[in-house]
Design a protein around this motif. Sequence first.
Motif, PDB file in Angstrom:
ATOM      1  N   GLY A   1       0.832  -1.202   0.000  1.00 40.20           N
ATOM      2  CA  GLY A   1       0.000   0.000   0.000  1.00 40.20           C
ATOM      3  C   GLY A   1       0.860   1.243   0.000  1.00 40.20           C
ATOM      4  N   LEU A   2       1.831   1.292  -0.927  1.00 40.69           N
ATOM      5  CA  LEU A   2       2.768   2.420  -0.899  1.00 40.69           C
ATOM      6  C   LEU A   2       2.220   3.644  -1.646  1.00 40.69           C
ATOM      7  N   ALA A   3       1.750   3.434  -2.894  1.00 39.08           N
ATOM      8  CA  ALA A   3       1.377   4.587  -3.712  1.00 39.08           C
ATOM      9  C   ALA A   3       0.278   4.191  -4.695  1.00 39.08           C
ATOM     10  N   ALA A   4      -0.284   5.200  -5.364  1.00 38.97           N
ATOM     11  CA  ALA A   4      -1.295   4.955  -6.394  1.00 38.97           C
ATOM     12  C   ALA A   4      -1.450   6.226  -7.214  1.00 38.97           C
ATOM     13  N   THR A   5      -1.972   6.072  -8.433  1.00 39.99           N
ATOM     14  CA  THR A   5      -2.288   7.238  -9.264  1.00 39.99           C
ATOM     15  C   THR A   5      -3.691   7.050  -9.828  1.00 39.99           C
ATOM     16  N   VAL A   6      -4.445   8.160  -9.893  1.00 43.37           N
ATOM     17  CA  VAL A   6      -5.788   8.132 -10.478  1.00 43.37           C
ATOM     18  C   VAL A   6      -5.824   9.136 -11.621  1.00 43.37           C
ATOM     19  N   ILE A   7      -6.341   8.704 -12.773  1.00 48.07           N
ATOM     20  CA  ILE A   7      -6.436   9.606 -13.918  1.00 48.07           C
ATOM     21  C   ILE A   7      -7.894   9.694 -14.347  1.00 48.07           C
ATOM     22  N   SER A   8      -8.393  10.916 -14.368  1.00 41.38           N
ATOM     23  CA  SER A   8      -9.794  11.148 -14.693  1.00 41.38           C
ATOM     24  C   SER A   8      -9.938  12.543 -15.291  1.00 41.38           C
ATOM     25  N   GLY A   9     -10.940  12.727 -16.133  1.00 42.63           N
ATOM     26  CA  GLY A   9     -11.211  14.058 -16.689  1.00 42.63           C
ATOM     27  C   GLY A   9     -11.841  14.977 -15.661  1.00 42.63           C
ATOM     28  N   ASP A  10     -12.242  14.423 -14.536  1.00 45.96           N
ATOM     29  CA  ASP A  10     -12.943  15.188 -13.506  1.00 45.96           C
ATOM     30  C   ASP A  10     -12.087  15.150 -12.233  1.00 45.96           C
ATOM     31  N   ALA A  11     -11.483  16.300 -11.900  1.00 47.55           N
ATOM     32  CA  ALA A  11     -10.544  16.319 -10.764  1.00 47.55           C
ATOM     33  C   ALA A  11     -11.239  15.944  -9.462  1.00 47.55           C
ATOM     34  N   GLY A  12     -12.491  16.346  -9.299  1.00 47.67           N
ATOM     35  CA  GLY A  12     -13.235  16.018  -8.081  1.00 47.67           C
ATOM     36  C   GLY A  12     -13.411  14.509  -7.949  1.00 47.67           C
ATOM     37  N   ARG A  13     -13.708  13.880  -9.065  1.00 48.98           N
ATOM     38  CA  ARG A  13     -13.868  12.424  -9.051  1.00 48.98           C
ATOM     39  C   ARG A  13     -12.528  11.746  -8.735  1.00 48.98           C
ATOM     40  N   ALA A  14     -11.475  12.268  -9.337  1.00 44.87           N
ATOM     41  CA  ALA A  14     -10.142  11.689  -9.099  1.00 44.87           C
ATOM     42  C   ALA A  14      -9.782  11.769  -7.617  1.00 44.87           C
ATOM     43  N   ARG A  15     -10.095  12.908  -6.984  1.00 48.45           N
ATOM     44  CA  ARG A  15      -9.811  13.063  -5.542  1.00 48.45           C
ATOM     45  C   ARG A  15     -10.625  12.067  -4.724  1.00 48.45           C
ATOM     46  N   ARG A  16     -11.908  11.939  -5.098  1.00 47.79           N
ATOM     47  CA  ARG A  16     -12.787  11.024  -4.344  1.00 47.79           C
ATOM     48  C   ARG A  16     -12.273   9.588  -4.459  1.00 47.79           C
ATOM     49  N   VAL A  17     -11.901   9.173  -5.661  1.00 43.58           N
ATOM     50  CA  VAL A  17     -11.373   7.813  -5.843  1.00 43.58           C
ATOM     51  C   VAL A  17     -10.048   7.685  -5.082  1.00 43.58           C
ATOM     52  N   GLY A  18      -9.240   8.730  -5.135  1.00 48.79           N
ATOM     53  CA  GLY A  18      -7.959   8.715  -4.421  1.00 48.79           C
ATOM     54  C   GLY A  18      -8.153   8.486  -2.931  1.00 48.79           C
ATOM     55  N   ARG A  19      -9.193   9.090  -2.361  1.00 50.47           N
ATOM     56  CA  ARG A  19      -9.461   8.925  -0.928  1.00 50.47           C
ATOM     57  C   ARG A  19      -9.834   7.480  -0.600  1.00 50.47           C
ATOM     58  N   ALA A  20     -10.359   6.760  -1.589  1.00 45.44           N
ATOM     59  CA  ALA A  20     -10.808   5.375  -1.345  1.00 45.44           C
ATOM     60  C   ALA A  20      -9.658   4.370  -1.463  1.00 45.44           C
ATOM     61  N   LEU A  21      -8.490   4.844  -1.878  1.00 46.74           N
ATOM     62  CA  LEU A  21      -7.381   3.905  -2.100  1.00 46.74           C
ATOM     63  C   LEU A  21      -6.527   3.750  -0.843  1.00 46.74           C
ATOM     64  N   ARG A  22      -6.035   2.550  -0.658  1.00 44.65           N
ATOM     65  CA  ARG A  22      -5.240   2.228   0.531  1.00 44.65           C
ATOM     66  C   ARG A  22      -3.765   2.402   0.166  1.00 44.65           C
TER      67      ARG A  22
END
Length: 482
Positions: free
Chosen positions: A412-433
């Motif tokens: 669970g070191l790192a992750a990247t989220v790519i989305s056209g919607d920054a708000g969605r990317a942040r929300r998904v980012g918060r769900a990652l361990r």
Amino acid sequence: MQRLTEQFIDNHWLPSRGKRSLAVTDPYRQKQIAEVTAGDPDVEEAAVAAARRALPAWQALGGERRAAYLEAFAEALAERREALMRLSATNNGKALAEAGIDLDDAIACYRYYAGQARALEARQGRRVEHGLDGIEARTYEDPAGAVGLITPWNFPLVTSAWKIAPALAAGCTVVFKPSEVTPLPEQAVAEIALAIGLPPGVLNLVHGDGESIGAPLTAHPGIDKLSFTGSNAVGERVMRAAAQGVRGVSLELGGKSPILVLDDAEVEAAADWVMAGIYFNSGQICSATSRLIVHASLAEPLYAALAERIDALRLGDPLADDTDMGPMTSARQRQVVEGYLAIAAEEGLTAVRDARHRELPARGEFVAPTLYRDVPVDSRLWQEEIFGPVLCARSVASEDEAIALANDSAFGLAATVISGDAGRARRVGRALRAGSVWFNSEQLVLPEAGWGGFGISGIGRELGPWGMAGYLEVKHLIGPAG
Ligand code: NAD
């Protein structure tokens, strides 16, 4: 050929009487460029004793004056930047531009912890608000003691800066053991300590491998705290050693990090970020985003864009300006990665790009940048840290599936989220361990922000205020007011 037979203890260069010589190589030219004589038990004793002797005065010096040393350290690194970039590129095999990023990271880290040393001094004796009449309570933060710092070979001068700078800022004294694979750039740490007049014993550097110096250092009762960056297998041994005498330990270990490309992502930009997350430093990055999880609607165009970019990567001499990717840092690491490519062939994985698609440079410990698609989740390539330029991809039908697949790892070191919607990317980012999550970005690392992992990726955090907190013990002084 350079001979690094000297250990740096108490501001003196001491010859090691150790019997074993370790070859230091240039992985592009495939030749030995130096030799390190591994330290022996006497070296270990002398280094720990020096660190213990220096501790009271270094603590008493206070954060303000320690900050001045850290600033001088940053300055000295900056002056040596070009030479150290070349040394790092030669010993590690990383492309020169990447070595420049490393140096800037290390310099920023020493500067940042100069500020943290001052901030520490300013908050010593801070009053604690409470509800008892006539009672005064104050907090102090004292150094954890003499610390043992052990680093790997993939980011010389960087992983060591992330430990040495906060440890010195906190008032700890240090015994530092760099990787035996890349001792040449790390030797600068000792040279700089001497050049800036750091008091004797505050920073000691001992050369050797795990057996000759690493394991004895972790077992030494004179070491109050251990900070280790490296593989999980060795990290577990370090933690077991720290249990003897109940000594503190922080661990920065491996990863198998995901990169999520959501259905609203822009394919060309996504392809650039995917590339940067896995082929930088020839994939020898603990935070490599080596599991690509892409929405099915974008899978085909994304794989095509990646294939184009992989074909355009220029493999070659790390010292040449037009090189994008250097060799693996060692013959051993090349063999490790080749072992995984053999498993991929046995498992019948589908390659978008593999070794057959490229002719490698005539010399150097190179492996081809590879991309496998539709990799089964039980494949060893999907599950295990490879530490090379090997990207495994799977497509998913929904955001929920992407998050579940991303989190389905013991690391669970790192992750990247790519989305056209920054708000969605942040929300998904918060769900990652994961300890670091980038969205619509390359892997930016800030000295002000923390670094470290969930799960088996480690214990504790480096960088930011958390990085220094790992080298401090909190003390409360409570009694009658006035
Ligand atoms: P490694 O564990 O083989 O070696 C790391 C260090 O430990 C070296 O200095 C080595 O000499 C020393 N060592 C070996 N055996 C020892 C022992 N028994 N006791 C004490 N010290 C011992 O790792 P490596 O191959 O140098 O580095 C690659 C690993 O490092 C990867 O798993 C990578 O993910 C990890 N890493 C993690 C981070 C992070 O921040 N999480 C950063 C860089 C690398």
